[in-house]
Design a protein around this motif. Structure first.
Motif: not given
Lengths: 646, 173
Positions: A112-137
């Motif tokens: 999460y910490n690796r991705f949470c501040d990436k691509m932060n300008d989109n509220p609907y899909f940004n680093g935090r969302h990517v982190a959730i998906l990757l964490n599930a895998v």
């Protein structure tokens, strides 16, 4: 997340879910058949105990994440589901209980910490969302690992459990002692968690606290011993401190001690009292830890059982009274402990002349109210200013400078009563000033970690401290940095400063903030931005770009310091809506993207999005400026002004 | 100051359950391999979707997207569901993966729970914005601020569960 510092952040992370437990305990008891007998209230309370592992997973993920965002919590929850039910799918005899929550919470922030501040300008899909998906895998890996090894760990835990059970009252005594001895380090949470939430099993729930609320008649072993100490013993010590205070300070000391003794008696939060003598009189603290152990021994030998949902205060005592065994006996035992504590403290403070509150030598310090020092030596003007400000703001400002300011501060956290600060060098922390600012104690854990014991209202101080600590209003900061003037001072010639953002120029005098409009930050111009892309207005070195990312300073080859301050009062956003593309110390060329900002966030939450571009060292009178008034400007293309060395 | 973009914030909150759906789909697919580790997740994950919806909405509505709002959304739904379950069927011990039956079909039950999760999530987010900086008296100060939010949400969840089970459900039937 290393060593002691990491463990402490883990302890701190547990505070958020643990704060819900009193609510759970309250509902559980009020709804129970021996109190109000309303099943749905009882069931609501039980649900929190049943899913404690889930709450731990979320709480730990929040605490260890960089941004404390809800997305971290959600990711922790999903990893927990996958881990918990994945391992059961592999082997249905596996029951990880609260450990699944711990492991999920600990592992979630790695990705999460690796991705949470990436691509932060989109509220609907940004680093935090990517982190959730990757964490599930990634959780699949956890399932595979723990599906295989947990049966062995479970066997190991069972034998540890057997050993703890067989140690009986002695075990409770050792726990009581160890628990208190770990308080100065803050690591007691980690020890508590196993015994209170992981140890033993009764009708599918684990842990001394959970089992107590599920109705296990043997539960309470590791909780009952705290009641006499917290409700009676420590208030006895507080009384001794009042009576031993200097006559002229007795009244103030009484006010302060009444508040901390009441806190201990009612809620079982004892750190404010403990820290008032822990460092002044270490032997006395050891005596306190030994007495806590003895209380655990005696109560268990007498077969008393009582548990708590939060800590051993009167509220938990009253709620759980009917559910305990022989709980009334705790009161006479407590009264005995009250006199033991009172006697020992009353005698020892005098005998060894311990400088407990109200006894310190006259150095202009005095206690006022709830542990807040007032600095009588301070000039009157200072205290007048203090009245108009929030008292927590004042405390935070004092701590900030005592901790060595931005140069020394790395990270600010807090838990029950203490600020947990990570600094570059604890030697630079001025302990005396911290205490004068109202702290009950200061603990230097190691070279990087320091804790300040503030009190139960620590959260508000921490919020203010975080707001101050983010490198704001450049002036002061760039001033303190050693400026490589030798290198640049001799440079001659001129340079062009371009617009850092597309938009429309506004004279600096019309910026609705006196700091800028009155030229306090230096000469410059403002731009009303049309989009959120902020570039370097000139080539140079990024000398200032803090965690809040709302402003950046560039040192040019000419020796000018150009500050771009995005919006007004944006320091309060604490970085929300800002993404940095460079870091402090980087060299940038004119037009290179430095920050992307979400203007909608700024417009909604800050005073304004008007961006000021000022030359913070223009007061040195080394430069002359040729202003152009371009009106509409384009980032990195339109010239705002030209500066040359006088 | 947070009123203007309520729909936007709701939409941002709804992204989380969508992500959870993707993850659910992944595990359903993986469970075709027959490996227990995957089917264990695939068989239960669906029951947690309402909870994730509640958490997601709470985070979305919270003005600073704080983790405390997420926890409140979770606590709110759990307490709601437990209180609700105990009234609909007093004999059933509360377990998220074994929802109490409402109507004839499981899908009907789940639909109902999704609607309720929307409620608990919105309530949790609203409570967060209301109480995140509450100051309590000195001796209770530990429970002030953000820590207060999950606590107060549990009380709302409790009575929301009782209200829906006793009154709303009775009228639907």
């Amino acid at each position: 997340m290393k060593g002691l510092g990491g463990l402490q952040r883990l302890g701190k992370s547990l505070m958020l879910p643990i704060a819900v437990l009193p609510a759970a305990g309250l509902l559980n008891r009020l709804g129970a058949s021996d109190v109000l007998k309303i099943p749905f209230i009882n069931a609501g309370g039980n649900a929190i105990f049943t899913y404690l592992a889930l709450l731990f997973a979320m709480g730990i993920a929040i605490g260890l994440s960089k941004d404390g965002n809800g997305a971290a919590a959600l990711s922790g929850a999903i990893v927990y589901f996958i881990l918990n039910f994945g391992v059961i799918g592999i082997d249905k005899n596996i029951s990880m209980g609260v450990f699944a929550g711990f492991i999920a919470g600990l592992c979630t922030p790695i990705l999460y910490n690796r991705f949470c501040d990436k691509m932060n300008d989109n509220p609907y899909f940004n680093g935090r969302h990517v982190a959730i998906l990757l964490n599930a895998v990634a959780a699949i890996i956890l399932v595979l690992i723990f599906g295989v090894i947990w049966p062995f760990i479970q066997d190991g835990l069972n034998s540890i459990n057997g050993w703890i059970v067989s140690s009986g009252a002695i075990g409770a005594a050792v726990f009581g002692f160890a628990n208190r001895m770990l308080i100065p380090t803050g690591l007691h949470h980690v020890l508590n968690t196993y015994l209170w939430f992981g140890f033993g099993k009764y009708h599918g729930v684990t842990g001394d606290i959970n089992r107590f609320f599920a109705g296990d008649p043997t539960a309470g072993t590791y909780q009952v011993g705290f009641f006499p100490i917290m409700m009676f013993g420590l208030p006895g010590a507080a009384l001794a401190m009042v009576l031993r205070a200097k006559k002229e300070k007795r009244k103030e000391t009484f006010g302060m001690m009444l508040s901390v003794a009441l806190t201990a008696f009612l809620t079982g939060i004892t750190e404010p009292i403990e820290f008032s003598f822990m460092f002044l009189a270490y032997p006395l603290y050891i005596v306190h830890a030994v007495l806590t152990g003895i209380s655990g021994l005696i109560t268990n030998l007498l077969g008393i059982k009582l548990g708590f949902s939060f800590s051993a205060g009167a509220i938990d005592f009253a709620l759980n009274y009917t559910h305990g065994t022989k709980a009334w006996e705790l009161i006479p035992i407590g009264v005995v402990f009250f006199f033991i504590y009172f006697g020992i403290f009353y005698w020892a403070i005098k005998k060894f002349d311990i400088k407990t509150p109200g006894r310190e030598d006259d150095d202009g310090l005095a206690y006022a109210g709830a542990g807040l020092f007032t600095d009588q030596a301070a000039p009157a003007g200072d205290s007048a200013a203090a009245v108009t400000k929030d008292k927590y703001q004042v405390m935070a400002e004092k701590y900030f400078s005592a901790l060595g300011g931005n140069e020394n501060l790395d990270r600010i956290d807090y838990c029950t009563t203490r600020l947990r600060i990570k600094v570059k060098d604890t030697d630079k922390v001025d302990e005396a000033s911290v205490k004068r600012a109202g702290a009950r104690g200061v603990v230097k854990i190691d070279k990087q970690n320091v804790q300040i014991i503030v009190g139960t209202d620590v959260e508000f101080v921490a919020d203010h401290l975080k707001a101050i600590a983010s490198p704001q209003a450049a002036g002061t900061i760039t001033q303190t940095q050693p400026r490589p003037t030798e290198e640049h001072g001799t440079a001659s010639g001129s340079e062009q400063i371009y617009a850092p953002v597309t938009g429309e120029t506004i004279p600096l005098t019309e910026v609705p903030d006196p700091v800028f409009s009155q030229g306090m930050m230096g000469e410059g111009v403002a731009v009303k931005p049309a989009n959120g892309t902020f570039v370097a207005p000139v080539a140079g070195e990024i000398v200032q770009l803090g965690e809040t990312k709302h402003a950046y300073g560039i040192l040019t080859s000419l020796g000018e310091e150009i500050l771009v301050h995005i919006g007004l009062d944006t320091v309060g956003l604490k970085g929300e809506g800002f993404t940095a593309h460079v870091k402090q110390g980087d060299h940038v060329s004119a037009g290179q993207i430095v920050i992307t900002a979400d203007l909608s966030v700024i417009r909604e939450k800050a005073k304004s999005d008007i961006t000021s571009i000022v030359v913070t060292n223009s007061m040195e009178n080394k430069f002359a400026f040729d202003w152009s008034d371009p009106g509409k400007v384009e980032a990195g293309k339109t010239i705002l002004f030209e500066s040359r060395v006088k | 100051m947070h009123q203007d973009h309520l729909f936007k914030r709701l939409a941002a909150g709804l992204v989380y359950p969508v992500l959870a759906l993707i993850i659910y789909a992944l595990f359903l697919l993986l469970s075709l391999t027959g490996f227990g580790g995957f089917s264990g997740v695939a068989n239960t994950f669906g029951y947690f979707l309402p909870l994730i919806l509640s958490v997601g909405l709470a985070v979305g509505i919270a003005h600073d997207k704080s983790g405390a709002a997420a926890l409140a959304g979770c606590v709110g739904y759990l307490v709601f569901a437990a209180s609700f379950t105990s009234i609909v069927n007093a004999k059933l011990a509360f377990d998220v993966t074994m929802p109490v039956k409402i109507g004839a079909t499981l899908s009907g039950t789940m639909t109902f729970l999704f609607i309720c999760a929307c409620l608990t999530g919105i309530v949790a987010g609203w409570l967060y914005n209301k109480f995140y900086n509450i100051h309590l008296p000195d001796w209770l100060a530990f429970f002030g601020g953000r820590r207060f939010v999950p606590i107060i949400t549990s009380v709302y969840g409790l009575f929301l569960g009782a209200f829906i089970a006793q009154i709303v459900l009775a009228h639907i039937k």
